[in-house]
Enzyme design. Structure first.
Site, PDB file in Angstrom:
ATOM      1  N   PRO A 103       0.820  -1.211   0.000  1.00  0.00           N
ATOM      2  CA  PRO A 103       0.000   0.000   0.000  1.00  0.00           C
ATOM      3  C   PRO A 103       0.858   1.267   0.000  1.00  0.00           C
ATOM      4  O   PRO A 103       1.870   1.339   0.705  1.00  0.00           O
ATOM      5  CB  PRO A 103      -0.775  -0.108   1.323  1.00  0.00           C
ATOM      6  CG  PRO A 103       0.116  -0.910   2.214  1.00  0.00           C
ATOM      7  CD  PRO A 103       0.934  -1.813   1.337  1.00  0.00           C
ATOM      8  N   ARG A 161      -0.705   4.844  -1.491  1.00  0.00           N
ATOM      9  CA  ARG A 161      -1.649   5.958  -1.422  1.00  0.00           C
ATOM     10  C   ARG A 161      -2.415   6.020  -0.104  1.00  0.00           C
ATOM     11  O   ARG A 161      -2.549   7.080   0.508  1.00  0.00           O
ATOM     12  CB  ARG A 161      -2.641   5.817  -2.572  1.00  0.00           C
ATOM     13  CG  ARG A 161      -3.595   6.994  -2.727  1.00  0.00           C
ATOM     14  CD  ARG A 161      -4.753   6.632  -3.657  1.00  0.00           C
ATOM     15  NE  ARG A 161      -4.340   6.071  -4.910  1.00  0.00           N
ATOM     16  CZ  ARG A 161      -4.055   6.777  -6.015  1.00  0.00           C
ATOM     17  NH1 ARG A 161      -4.174   8.085  -5.999  1.00  0.00           N
ATOM     18  NH2 ARG A 161      -3.673   6.178  -7.131  1.00  0.00           N
ATOM     19  N   ARG A 216      -1.196  15.678 -10.606  1.00  0.00           N
ATOM     20  CA  ARG A 216      -2.327  14.748 -10.648  1.00  0.00           C
ATOM     21  C   ARG A 216      -3.587  15.327 -11.307  1.00  0.00           C
ATOM     22  O   ARG A 216      -4.207  14.649 -12.127  1.00  0.00           O
ATOM     23  CB  ARG A 216      -2.644  14.198  -9.249  1.00  0.00           C
ATOM     24  CG  ARG A 216      -1.471  13.467  -8.606  1.00  0.00           C
ATOM     25  CD  ARG A 216      -1.857  12.686  -7.360  1.00  0.00           C
ATOM     26  NE  ARG A 216      -2.716  11.575  -7.684  1.00  0.00           N
ATOM     27  CZ  ARG A 216      -4.011  11.533  -7.481  1.00  0.00           C
ATOM     28  NH1 ARG A 216      -4.624  12.552  -6.919  1.00  0.00           N
ATOM     29  NH2 ARG A 216      -4.713  10.494  -7.832  1.00  0.00           N
ATOM     30  N   TYR A 269      -4.622  13.142 -14.376  1.00  0.00           N
ATOM     31  CA  TYR A 269      -5.721  12.177 -14.166  1.00  0.00           C
ATOM     32  C   TYR A 269      -7.057  12.850 -13.891  1.00  0.00           C
ATOM     33  O   TYR A 269      -7.987  12.175 -13.435  1.00  0.00           O
ATOM     34  CB  TYR A 269      -5.423  11.266 -12.960  1.00  0.00           C
ATOM     35  CG  TYR A 269      -4.035  10.701 -12.882  1.00  0.00           C
ATOM     36  CD1 TYR A 269      -3.605   9.705 -13.758  1.00  0.00           C
ATOM     37  CD2 TYR A 269      -3.155  11.140 -11.904  1.00  0.00           C
ATOM     38  CE1 TYR A 269      -2.330   9.178 -13.658  1.00  0.00           C
ATOM     39  CE2 TYR A 269      -1.875  10.609 -11.800  1.00  0.00           C
ATOM     40  CZ  TYR A 269      -1.473   9.639 -12.687  1.00  0.00           C
ATOM     41  OH  TYR A 269      -0.216   9.120 -12.592  1.00  0.00           O
ATOM     42  N   CYS A 299       2.860  27.626 -18.127  1.00  0.00           N
ATOM     43  CA  CYS A 299       2.307  27.976 -19.436  1.00  0.00           C
ATOM     44  C   CYS A 299       1.581  26.808 -20.083  1.00  0.00           C
ATOM     45  O   CYS A 299       1.999  26.314 -21.138  1.00  0.00           O
ATOM     46  CB  CYS A 299       3.430  28.475 -20.331  1.00  0.00           C
ATOM     47  SG  CYS A 299       4.232  29.890 -19.583  1.00  0.00           S
ATOM     48  N   TYR A 356       1.851  10.410  -4.636  1.00  0.00           N
ATOM     49  CA  TYR A 356       2.128  10.759  -6.021  1.00  0.00           C
ATOM     50  C   TYR A 356       2.093  12.282  -6.211  1.00  0.00           C
ATOM     51  O   TYR A 356       1.707  12.779  -7.265  1.00  0.00           O
ATOM     52  CB  TYR A 356       1.157  10.037  -6.978  1.00  0.00           C
ATOM     53  CG  TYR A 356       1.111   8.543  -6.709  1.00  0.00           C
ATOM     54  CD1 TYR A 356       2.157   7.720  -7.115  1.00  0.00           C
ATOM     55  CD2 TYR A 356       0.061   7.965  -5.994  1.00  0.00           C
ATOM     56  CE1 TYR A 356       2.147   6.366  -6.816  1.00  0.00           C
ATOM     57  CE2 TYR A 356       0.043   6.613  -5.698  1.00  0.00           C
ATOM     58  CZ  TYR A 356       1.086   5.821  -6.119  1.00  0.00           C
ATOM     59  OH  TYR A 356       1.067   4.485  -5.818  1.00  0.00           O
TER      60      TYR A 356
HETATM   61  N1  LLP Z   1       2.190  -2.178  -6.194  1.00  0.00           N
HETATM   62  C1  LLP Z   1       2.248  -2.034  -7.524  1.00  0.00           C
HETATM   63  C2  LLP Z   1       2.732  -3.148  -8.327  1.00  0.00           C
HETATM   64  C3  LLP Z   1       1.842  -0.817  -8.117  1.00  0.00           C
HETATM   65  O1  LLP Z   1       1.893  -0.693  -9.429  1.00  0.00           O
HETATM   66  C4  LLP Z   1       1.376   0.242  -7.299  1.00  0.00           C
HETATM   67  C5  LLP Z   1       0.986   1.513  -7.875  1.00  0.00           C
HETATM   68  C6  LLP Z   1       1.338   0.033  -5.901  1.00  0.00           C
HETATM   69  C7  LLP Z   1       1.748  -1.186  -5.385  1.00  0.00           C
HETATM   70  C8  LLP Z   1       0.865   1.087  -4.942  1.00  0.00           C
HETATM   71  O2  LLP Z   1      -0.479   1.384  -5.131  1.00  0.00           O
HETATM   72  P1  LLP Z   1      -1.256   2.350  -4.090  1.00  0.00           P
HETATM   73  O3  LLP Z   1      -1.431   1.598  -2.793  1.00  0.00           O
HETATM   74  O4  LLP Z   1      -0.434   3.564  -3.904  1.00  0.00           O
HETATM   75  O5  LLP Z   1      -2.547   2.639  -4.742  1.00  0.00           O
HETATM   76  N2  LLP Z   1       0.335   8.151 -10.097  1.00  0.00           N
HETATM   77  C9  LLP Z   1      -1.003   7.616  -9.933  1.00  0.00           C
HETATM   78  C10 LLP Z   1      -0.993   6.263  -9.266  1.00  0.00           C
HETATM   79  C11 LLP Z   1      -0.130   5.238  -9.963  1.00  0.00           C
HETATM   80  C12 LLP Z   1      -0.093   3.923  -9.239  1.00  0.00           C
HETATM   81  C13 LLP Z   1       0.981   3.049  -9.772  1.00  0.00           C
HETATM   82  N3  LLP Z   1       1.135   1.797  -9.117  1.00  0.00           N
HETATM   83  C14 LLP Z   1      -1.849   8.616  -9.150  1.00  0.00           C
HETATM   84  O6  LLP Z   1      -1.341   9.702  -8.827  1.00  0.00           O
HETATM   85  O7  LLP Z   1      -3.030   8.384  -8.892  1.00  0.00           O
END
Ligand code: LLP
Length: 425
Positions: A277, A279, A315, A319, A355, A384
């Site tokens: 985890p 985020r 972000r 997104y 810009c 992120y």
């Molecule tokens: N494990 C793997 C294999 C992943 O690809 C990711 C995220 C995570 C764990 C962690 O996921 P989390 O728990 O943080 O959701 N930049 C984007 C999010 C990209 C996520 C990429 N992989 C944003 O700002 O929403």
């Protein structure tokens, strides 16, 4: 600890834990990232507690926020780490972590990165393809070691998340289908330089309901039963990351809800659980504070032009992501819904100095009147945020400040112009 306990309004202004945000902005300038250490540690602990029956290794996903100060704090709290590059592994080592609990994901690991990870005796590689498996085997043979691997299964589960962050559906570049998974597992069995110790899955980010995890873990169980019948000793299920974050209110399920569908399945398999985890731990533990430089009325709209830009927080541009935005000085009741029309207030676009038209943090938001010099808070910026920041438009990276109670620590200094160009010739 809720977001609004970590970042709370009292005496007419926003505090991070016990420190007025405006004091930090006055001392360290704007834009500035401000972290509540107790907030991210409490999220980590909630995950640890929710999954404790599976003797889990919680591998905080470094890509979400890789600041050394954050990593050190997480390491002290007992977290392990999920890395996707040699650079992230280096940070984790520098944070003093035990690298034998680290997992290494990513579709494009280079030979140097594989060698580095084998030297660090990491817990497992999350392998994404046959070519990668061959590379790990070759390098492990050269080094006279055995590479611990988990093959990444693409479970073909719809995580119902943003198209740019879904990963567990057929046709994504990630993982492999069940047939290939089983073929490669058979290959590992014959290879003295590889050992299959588990299975890896990651569905996407963020996954706002628990159902995709229930489906994914059911597929994992099917595969593990097959692998065991083939003679593999499978002890680990790594379910990746992706737990939701409440950007708006309390829309994301807590860790305990995800645990309800995951823990019984893992226990039935007699496996240990790894999670990645990012985020959900760091997202709501950090805000970006900026200062209004100009207000502008044009084309029938009100713009608040502030000093934070898409180079700091990309972000929304990338997104269309939602972040709550509100003035730092405020006396009254906060809106229940930050997207709704608020009688008596005017809608405004909160934009940056870059810009590009995509340089905005919020559009059409009903905000109290703001003027030059007023501070603005962009909430839920921890995940992120700083990791995806850049020096686009030659804007140096900004300071990062860690707050714990009334204690304030600089965990990244504001970059100077000289530092920004230091590596260029
Ligand atoms: N494990 C793997 C294999 C992943 O690809 C990711 C995220 C995570 C764990 C962690 O996921 P989390 O728990 O943080 O959701 N930049 C984007 C999010 C990209 C996520 C990429 N992989 C944003 O700002 O929403």
């Amino acid at each position: 600890m809720s977001l609004m306990e970590a970042f709370n309004y009292k005496n007419g202004q926003l505090y991070c834990e016990d420190v007025p945000v405006a004091e930090i902005a006055a001392k360290y300038g704007t834009p500035v990232w401000i972290y509540s250490e107790n907030k991210f540690l409490s999220e980590f602990k909630a995950i640890q507690d929710a999954f404790k029956e599976t003797d889990p290794v919680i591998c905080y996903s470094v890509k979400a926020n890789s600041n050394l100060g954050v990593l050190k704090s997480m390491n002290t709290a007992g977290s392990s780490f999920d890395v996707v590059s040699g650079g992230e592994l280096y940070r984790v080592e520098k944070a003093g972590a035990d690298t034998t609990r680290v997992v290494f994901a990513g579709v494009g690991k280079t030979d140097d990165e594989i060698r580095y990870a084998l030297k660090c005796k990491i817990l497992m590689f999350n392998v994404e393809s046959e070519a990668e498996l061959d590379a790990i085997s070759r390098i492990a043979a050269e080094m006279g070691v055995v590479g611990p691997v988990a093959l990444r299964l693409n479970p073909d589960v719809d995580g119902k998340t943003h198209a740019k962050t879904t990963t567990g559906k057929k046709g994504n570049k990630f993982g492999m289908d069940i047939e290939r998974h089983n073929e490669l597992a058979a290959k590992v069995l014959k290879d003295p330089h590889l050992k299959l110790i588990g299975i890896h899955l990651h569905i996407g980010s963020p996954i706002m309901t628990v159902d995709p995890y229930a489906q994914a873990v059911a597929k994992a169980a099917e595969v593990i039963n097959h692998l065991r019948s083939q003679g593999h000793e499978i002890n680990w299920v790594n379910l990746g990351g992706g737990f939701g974050l409440s950007y708006r209110g309390s829309e994301a399920p807590p860790a305990s809800e995800y645990a309800k569908v995951i823990v019984p399945a893992i226990k039935a398999l007699g496996c240990r659980l790894a999670l990645e985890p990012g985020r959900s731990i760091i997202g709501n533990a950090c805000v970006l504070i900026s200062e209004v430089i100009y207000t502008k009325r044009e084309g029938g709209k009100l713009f608040y032009i502030q000093d934070g830009g898409m180079n700091d927080l990309v972000r929304p541009a990338m997104y269309d992501s939602f972040h709550k935005v509100w003035p730092v000085k405020f006396d009254g009741d906060l809106p229940k819904d930050f997207e709704a029309e608020i009688p008596g207030l005017q809608p405004a676009d909160v934009v940056g100095p870059i810009c590009e038209s995509s340089d905005y943090f919020a559009k059409g938001r009903y905000l109290p009147e703001m003027n030059r010099g007023d501070l603005m808070c962009i909430f839920s910026a921890g995940a992120y945020g700083s990791t995806m920041s850049s020096t686009y438009n030659s804007r140096p990276r900004v300071a990062e400040i860690l707050v714990n109670g009334s204690d304030v620590k600089v965990i990244r200094k504001r970059e100077t112009y000289e530092e920004m160009i230091a590596l260029e010739m």
